[in-house]
Design a protein around this motif. Structure first.
Motif, PDB file in Angstrom:
ATOM      1  N   UNK A   1       0.846  -1.193   0.000  1.00 50.17           N
ATOM      2  CA  UNK A   1       0.000   0.000   0.000  1.00 50.17           C
ATOM      3  C   UNK A   1       0.882   1.244   0.000  1.00 50.17           C
ATOM      4  N   UNK A   2       1.025   1.891  -1.146  1.00 45.11           N
ATOM      5  CA  UNK A   2       1.883   3.085  -1.228  1.00 45.11           C
ATOM      6  C   UNK A   2       1.452   4.208  -0.293  1.00 45.11           C
ATOM      7  N   UNK A   3       0.213   4.164   0.216  1.00 47.67           N
ATOM      8  CA  UNK A   3      -0.228   5.164   1.187  1.00 47.67           C
ATOM      9  C   UNK A   3       0.405   4.947   2.550  1.00 47.67           C
ATOM     10  N   UNK A   4       0.903   3.743   2.799  1.00 44.95           N
ATOM     11  CA  UNK A   4       1.485   3.460   4.100  1.00 44.95           C
ATOM     12  C   UNK A   4       0.465   3.479   5.216  1.00 44.95           C
ATOM     13  N   UNK A   5      -0.729   2.968   4.914  1.00 41.25           N
ATOM     14  CA  UNK A   5      -1.816   2.956   5.890  1.00 41.25           C
ATOM     15  C   UNK A   5      -2.413   1.555   5.987  1.00 41.25           C
ATOM     16  N   UNK A   6      -3.002   1.267   7.145  1.00 43.11           N
ATOM     17  CA  UNK A   6      -3.781   0.045   7.324  1.00 43.11           C
ATOM     18  C   UNK A   6      -5.253   0.437   7.396  1.00 43.11           C
ATOM     19  N   UNK A   7      -6.156  -0.521   7.106  1.00 47.75           N
ATOM     20  CA  UNK A   7      -5.913  -1.939   6.854  1.00 47.75           C
ATOM     21  C   UNK A   7      -5.545  -2.236   5.406  1.00 47.75           C
ATOM     22  N   UNK A   8      -4.903  -3.383   5.260  1.00 46.16           N
ATOM     23  CA  UNK A   8      -4.619  -4.001   3.967  1.00 46.16           C
ATOM     24  C   UNK A   8      -4.871  -5.488   4.149  1.00 46.16           C
ATOM     25  N   UNK A   9      -5.392  -6.143   3.123  1.00 47.60           N
ATOM     26  CA  UNK A   9      -5.425  -7.600   3.157  1.00 47.60           C
ATOM     27  C   UNK A   9      -4.634  -8.144   1.974  1.00 47.60           C
TER      28      UNK A   9
ATOM     29  N   UNK B   1      -3.800  -8.255  -3.459  1.00 45.13           N
ATOM     30  CA  UNK B   1      -3.682  -7.217  -2.437  1.00 45.13           C
ATOM     31  C   UNK B   1      -4.888  -6.295  -2.574  1.00 45.13           C
ATOM     32  N   UNK B   2      -5.544  -6.026  -1.445  1.00 40.39           N
ATOM     33  CA  UNK B   2      -6.672  -5.091  -1.456  1.00 40.39           C
ATOM     34  C   UNK B   2      -6.446  -4.066  -0.357  1.00 40.39           C
ATOM     35  N   UNK B   3      -6.528  -2.792  -0.723  1.00 40.77           N
ATOM     36  CA  UNK B   3      -6.461  -1.689   0.238  1.00 40.77           C
ATOM     37  C   UNK B   3      -7.810  -0.968   0.220  1.00 40.77           C
ATOM     38  N   UNK B   4      -7.972  -0.012   1.117  1.00 40.48           N
ATOM     39  CA  UNK B   4      -9.176   0.808   1.284  1.00 40.48           C
ATOM     40  C   UNK B   4     -10.277  -0.048   1.916  1.00 40.48           C
ATOM     41  N   UNK B   5     -10.719   0.395   3.077  1.00 40.33           N
ATOM     42  CA  UNK B   5     -11.582  -0.444   3.910  1.00 40.33           C
ATOM     43  C   UNK B   5     -12.876  -0.840   3.219  1.00 40.33           C
TER      44      UNK B   5
ATOM     45  N   UNK C   1     -31.678  -8.453   5.843  1.00 41.78           N
ATOM     46  CA  UNK C   1     -30.389  -9.115   5.645  1.00 41.78           C
ATOM     47  C   UNK C   1     -29.243  -8.270   6.183  1.00 41.78           C
ATOM     48  N   UNK C   2     -28.515  -8.791   7.147  1.00 39.35           N
ATOM     49  CA  UNK C   2     -27.300  -8.157   7.627  1.00 39.35           C
ATOM     50  C   UNK C   2     -26.207  -8.363   6.584  1.00 39.35           C
ATOM     51  N   UNK C   3     -25.463  -7.299   6.256  1.00 42.52           N
ATOM     52  CA  UNK C   3     -24.442  -7.387   5.205  1.00 42.52           C
ATOM     53  C   UNK C   3     -23.151  -6.702   5.637  1.00 42.52           C
ATOM     54  N   UNK C   4     -22.152  -6.836   4.779  1.00 40.51           N
ATOM     55  CA  UNK C   4     -20.882  -6.151   5.014  1.00 40.51           C
ATOM     56  C   UNK C   4     -21.062  -4.637   5.075  1.00 40.51           C
ATOM     57  N   UNK C   5     -22.081  -4.124   4.423  1.00 39.37           N
ATOM     58  CA  UNK C   5     -22.339  -2.686   4.499  1.00 39.37           C
ATOM     59  C   UNK C   5     -22.697  -2.272   5.916  1.00 39.37           C
ATOM     60  N   UNK C   6     -23.401  -3.141   6.636  1.00 39.52           N
ATOM     61  CA  UNK C   6     -23.721  -2.829   8.034  1.00 39.52           C
ATOM     62  C   UNK C   6     -22.459  -2.801   8.888  1.00 39.52           C
ATOM     63  N   UNK C   7     -21.521  -3.701   8.611  1.00 39.09           N
ATOM     64  CA  UNK C   7     -20.248  -3.685   9.326  1.00 39.09           C
ATOM     65  C   UNK C   7     -19.537  -2.352   9.100  1.00 39.09           C
ATOM     66  N   UNK C   8     -19.466  -1.940   7.846  1.00 36.89           N
ATOM     67  CA  UNK C   8     -18.733  -0.719   7.503  1.00 36.89           C
ATOM     68  C   UNK C   8     -19.460   0.535   7.987  1.00 36.89           C
TER      69      UNK C   8
END
Length: 209
Positions: A48-56, A62-66, A152-159
């Protein structure tokens, strides 16, 4: 299955991804990075050239940006049903509020936190518009059903739920009943409780007075 690793810090948005991973109930590893030189080291900047977490990392991916990480994981593990089916009408709602939060809500709450001017003179030029308009729009998403996509609970609810919880905690969101009720509903989920305990265990020990 390809190995899945979360690069995070317990005082970061990595907590969102941790929660989602616990909801998915899939194997993953955690690498904790400290703020400062560790996040700016060459090997991490290659991820991640931004030097920030999270990264998976997921195998060679590689995926960056939450928000992107949440969308990627929910789609890859589609059998876990943390995103509406691609042909479901709720898929549009899912995308809408996931990226509304990554854009307008993040901007509006940052402006609130740091005292940036948002008023009638410049609101038309920024994505969030006026602060109150952003909050009003968000409130409409939380009043019709238990979750953003109905039942339906989704990943959008997590975020989205994580951002609302932090906004209430740091006073960048008005404590509207719809916001508080939504967060309280999410906090009772077993995966949310598990994720909080796992991340809290990684927090540094308090410095003695």
């Amino acid at each position: 299955m390809s190995s899945l690793t979360l690069f995070t810090n317990p005082q970061s948005r990595g907590r969102i991804v941790r929660w989602l991973l616990e909801e998915l109930n899939v194997p993953y590893q955690v690498k904790v990075l400290q703020y400062g030189p560790e996040m700016k080291a060459a090997d991490f900047l290659a991820l991640n050239p931004m030097g920030k977490v999270p990264v998976i990392t997921h195998g060679d991916i590689v995926v960056t940006e939450t928000a992107a990480i949440c969308a990627y994981l929910a789609d890859f593990f589609a059998e876990k049903q943390l995103a509406p089916a691609i042909n479901s009408p709720e898929r549009a709602t899912y995308y809408r509020w996931l990226f509304f939060t990554a854009g307008p809500l993040e901007m509006a709450t940052s402006a609130k936190a740091f005292g940036w001017r948002l008023d009638e003179d410049n609101a038309a030029s920024v994505g969030c518009g006026r602060y109150v308009d952003t909050l009003d729009a968000l409130e409409t998403a939380l009043t019709a059903s238990p979750y953003l996509c109905g039942e339906q609970f989704t990943a959008a609810d997590v975020y989205v739920g994580s951002h609302i919880e932090w906004g209430l905690w740091f006073n960048t969101l008005e404590p509207r009943p719809a916001f508080k009720d939504y967060v309280q509903r999410l906090q009772t989920r077993a995966a949310a409780i598990r994720a909080t305990k796992l991340d809290d265990a990684l927090l540094p020990e308090p410095t003695p007075a």
